[in-house]
Design an enzyme around this catalytic site. Structure first.
Site, PDB file in Angstrom:
ATOM      1  N   ASN A 110       8.486  -7.120   8.491  1.00  0.00           N
ATOM      2  CA  ASN A 110       8.673  -7.159   7.028  1.00  0.00           C
ATOM      3  C   ASN A 110       7.519  -7.813   6.282  1.00  0.00           C
ATOM      4  O   ASN A 110       7.713  -8.422   5.231  1.00  0.00           O
ATOM      5  CB  ASN A 110       9.985  -7.884   6.661  1.00  0.00           C
ATOM      6  CG  ASN A 110      11.176  -7.240   7.343  1.00  0.00           C
ATOM      7  OD1 ASN A 110      11.260  -6.012   7.394  1.00  0.00           O
ATOM      8  ND2 ASN A 110      12.063  -8.050   7.894  1.00  0.00           N
ATOM      9  N   ARG A 111       6.331  -7.711   6.853  1.00  0.00           N
ATOM     10  CA  ARG A 111       5.124  -8.262   6.201  1.00  0.00           C
ATOM     11  C   ARG A 111       5.166  -9.781   6.013  1.00  0.00           C
ATOM     12  O   ARG A 111       4.375 -10.346   5.267  1.00  0.00           O
ATOM     13  CB  ARG A 111       4.852  -7.575   4.846  1.00  0.00           C
ATOM     14  CG  ARG A 111       4.638  -6.060   4.963  1.00  0.00           C
ATOM     15  CD  ARG A 111       3.365  -5.754   5.738  1.00  0.00           C
ATOM     16  NE  ARG A 111       3.067  -4.335   5.877  1.00  0.00           N
ATOM     17  CZ  ARG A 111       3.277  -3.615   6.987  1.00  0.00           C
ATOM     18  NH1 ARG A 111       3.834  -4.177   8.058  1.00  0.00           N
ATOM     19  NH2 ARG A 111       2.936  -2.354   7.055  1.00  0.00           N
TER      20      ARG A 111
END
Ligand SMILES: Cc1cc2nc3c(=O)[nH]c(=O)nc-3n(C[C@H](O)[C@H](O)[C@H](O)COP(=O)(O)O)c2cc1C
Length: 215
Positions: free
Chosen positions: A192-193
């Site tokens: 999710n970055r």
């Protein structure tokens, strides 16, 4: 048709970089990461690194060179001192080095100052190179404009004759640089970055300060 580059999407899930499990010393962490990258396989030259300099024209320029050694003092690579990067470093010794190791979804970014390596160390490394690489260092006036490939090959043939049964000494214009770090940032891809970024910076007492950066 060109592929839509926006479709390249990857979730980084291989590892994590957490404060409680890492050394106070970034060179120690660099060594751990380097060993892990080597062991994990999939990167043919884990010692390939991008070195960026500030050129005489005021532009940054990056190129890949090979890391040949790292010690507690810094990162060593070899090149031609008269090359574009050599001239850039002579004017401004501040450089940036980066590694991208996709097999473990890792990046390391080092800022530091480049110094010519002691001559005896450059001599020792030059001595260890195969004959062909020694002659290559002699023949190539790295980064200068040349009329053709043929001219280069002709010069190499001449040198091969000249040095038949003769020892090839390190030319003065070829040698090592050691990059002494002032900051080292470790980046570990996460889902999710929400990547992990840990930066070590040297303070005025030459102690390493560790900070987490937002991804
Ligand atoms: C994988 C790889 C390894 C390289 N290793 C070196 C190296 O160790 N030393 C070097 O001078 N150039 C090396 N080069 C060539 C440099 O990228 C560059 O072309 C050369 O140093 C001239 O750069 P400059 O004109 O910016 O000074 C390597 C290139 C690649 C792709």
């Amino acid at each position: 048709m060109q592929k839509d580059l926006g479709d390249y999407r990857k979730s980084y899930e291989k590892s994590a970089l957490l404060e409680e499990s890492i050394s106070d010393n970034p060179m120690q962490l660099f060594q751990t990461w380097f060993f892990e990258v080597e062991k994990a396989d999939g990167v043919e030259e884990p010692n390939a690194m991008t070195v960026s300099t500030i050129g005489l024209d005021g532009f940054p320029k990056s190129r890949v060179v090979l890391l040949k050694k790292y010690t507690h003092e810094g990162f060593i690579f070899y090149t031609n001192y008269n090359s574009e990067k050599g001239k850039a470093i002579a004017k401004n010794s501040n450089v940036c080095i980066s590694f991208f190791w996709p097999n473990l979804e890792r990046q390391v970014i080092i800022k530091g100052s480049a110094e010519k390596l002691a001559e005896n160390l450059s001599d020792g490394y030059f001595e260890s190179r195969p004959e062909g690489s020694k002659l290559g260092a002699l023949v190539s006036n790295q980064s200068s404009v040349i009329p053709s490939r043929e001219v280069l090959e002709e010069e190499l043939r001449n040198l091969e004759k000249e040095y038949e049964n003769k020892e090839i000494e390190r030319p003065e214009h070829w040698g090592g640089y050691i990059v002494k770090p002032i900051s080292i940032e470790f980046w570990q891809g996460r889902p999710n970055r929400l990547h992990d970024r840990i930066r070590y910076s040297l303070d005025s007492n030459f102690d390493w300060i560790l900070e987490r950066l937002a991804p």
